[in-house]
Design an enzyme around this catalytic site. Sequence first.
Site, PDB file in Angstrom:
ATOM      1  N   LYS A  55       0.836  -1.198   0.000  1.00 58.25           N
ATOM      2  CA  LYS A  55       0.000   0.000   0.000  1.00 58.25           C
ATOM      3  C   LYS A  55       0.876   1.255   0.000  1.00 58.25           C
ATOM      4  O   LYS A  55       1.930   1.277   0.656  1.00 58.25           O
ATOM      5  CB  LYS A  55      -0.915  -0.013   1.230  1.00 58.25           C
ATOM      6  CG  LYS A  55      -2.005   1.053   1.226  1.00 58.25           C
ATOM      7  CD  LYS A  55      -2.928   0.892   2.444  1.00 58.25           C
ATOM      8  CE  LYS A  55      -4.050   1.912   2.454  1.00 58.25           C
ATOM      9  NZ  LYS A  55      -4.940   1.779   3.624  1.00 58.25           N
TER      10      LYS A  55
ATOM     11  N   SER B 241      -9.910   1.628   2.529  1.00 56.88           N
ATOM     12  CA  SER B 241      -9.023   2.405   1.700  1.00 56.88           C
ATOM     13  C   SER B 241      -7.952   1.591   0.988  1.00 56.88           C
ATOM     14  O   SER B 241      -7.378   2.060   0.004  1.00 56.88           O
ATOM     15  CB  SER B 241      -8.341   3.469   2.550  1.00 56.88           C
ATOM     16  OG  SER B 241      -7.496   2.872   3.515  1.00 56.88           O
TER      17      SER B 241
ATOM     18  N   SER C  39     -10.221  -0.661   6.707  1.00 55.72           N
ATOM     19  CA  SER C  39      -9.567  -0.444   5.411  1.00 55.72           C
ATOM     20  C   SER C  39      -8.828  -1.654   4.854  1.00 55.72           C
ATOM     21  O   SER C  39      -8.396  -1.617   3.703  1.00 55.72           O
ATOM     22  CB  SER C  39      -8.590   0.725   5.507  1.00 55.72           C
ATOM     23  OG  SER C  39      -9.289   1.944   5.462  1.00 55.72           O
TER      24      SER C  39
END
Lengths: 474, 101
Positions: free
Chosen positions: A83, A158, A182
């Site tokens: 990420k 997310s 997330s």
Amino acid sequence: MIDLTTLTIAEASAKLATKEYSAVGLARAYKDAINDKNAELNVYLEVFDDIEEQALAADARRAQDEKDGKTSHPLLGIPLAIKDNILIEGRRASAASKMLENYTAAYDATAIRKLKEAGVVFLGRTNMDEFAMGGSTENSAFGPTKNPHDTSRVAGGSSGGSAAAVAANLALASLGSDTGGSIREPASFCGMVGLKPTYGAVSRSGLMAMGSSLDQIGPFAKNVTDAQMLFDAIAGLDPLDSTSVDLATYTTQPQNKTIGVPRDLLKEGVDSDVLAQFEQSLDALRAQGYKVVDVSIPSASLALAVYYVIMPAEVSSNLARFDGVRYGLSVKGENLIDDYATTREIGFGPEVRRRIMLGTYVLSSGYYDAYYGKATIARTQLAREVAAALDGIDVIATPTAPCPATRLGEKSDPLAMYLLDIFTVTANLTGNPAISIPMGTVDRDGNQLPVGLQLTAAHGAEATLFEVAKAFEQ
Amino acid sequence: MISLQDILALAGLARVKITKAEAVGLQNDFSTILDYVGQVNAVSSTVEASVPEHHNVMREDVPYAERDIVAMVGRRDVLVQAFPEEKDGFNVVRKIIQKDE
């Protein structure tokens, strides 16, 4: 030709050990898959240009290990996606924001250092909601990630890029971060396994802070064993994160094959076919010898409201550092205050600004007691109720999200988007570990969309989560 | 409902610039969101506000190198490179001291 669709870390690791695969061969297979599909799905913000060099180094290390009579690390040569809010030294890390578009990480996050020591191959950095704020990856400054199961739908967020990367076979596994769901929500939307570890189980050094009392780094993988392998590699006490804990700190109770369900929470707001899948999942667990009992967490109905007070409060503090003075975007205004405000106007997207302002509001004099003060009390109450509910049972089970992946643009109202987090925020507020595992699919417009089962265990009881999740997988 | 004036004042406090149109949008968003999170106003509980369960972790006040934390050693140059404007290894910032006129 390596078939990536069914490949797991465990299988790839075994085949790398027996030389059936080379790390270079595996890396090339993923590079080809990425070249094929990334443009359509927008999973990676950057695909690293040294993937083959990293893989060559992994193969060389394996040869050296063999010469030295050493057993290679099980993750040696395993290709992972990371990420974009987790720092890898010398590489860009933008948190999908214009604010950090050209920022180069100055050091390795502890989780990354551990993965480097294990010898993994980093494929690239994945798309996300800007600064991890959102549940759909639509808040990325660089366009949304599409769901591999239906490209008219979101991948969740997310950590949507990290979830979609694994689902579309553009990485064998990946890392995300979870502040209110997330990791688990995109895992649910993309049909992957996603783990939010116990608060403090994985060091946050090198993770861009969003809500510091909530944030955790965790893995995405195709199955529970793979998620566990990745978790084992990144967990541990770290002097660079004073909130990190040694999981041995917690005394875990013996398992008694019992699962608790907070029925009160499921009465409304959950799609009926998601609920039906959930009931079937409970039946599947019963078939594995688990007893299912009702549990009561009265404050859980307040959890989302509590979360959307505490999280923005922490966001407004944590993001104060982005002012254009030391690093990142810097735009000159008329005076110093105007420098800050202009930099933040151009650097931050609308959702980030909304949350900073909301946090500023709930912390401001006159509103502090009514919002932040009350929320912290409710949070403590919630933690006690969850601990009491878990007493004598192994895990609490709920759906991960009330619905499958939504259409791109469907949740344009911010509160409607926040409501997707209804089942996931509790574990962040209380610090408990929670995992999302695929529990089948539901039909939307003729497409079969995955939905996830969320299991929550006591602090430090990741082992229990993995055991119940593996029983469910069967 | 929160006033437009409050929204603009909040933006100032939060050090973000917003347009008038954005302020109107935020006024609506804030009203919906505050209505929802306002549920916490009614919380009454005898529990104390959150007290961390774990002891604060203190660290020795010595350089990273002596604590064997290699990840943080020798980072000065990269931090300097990240400065928006650099001169002789220093970060150039706006002059804020002014003569009284």
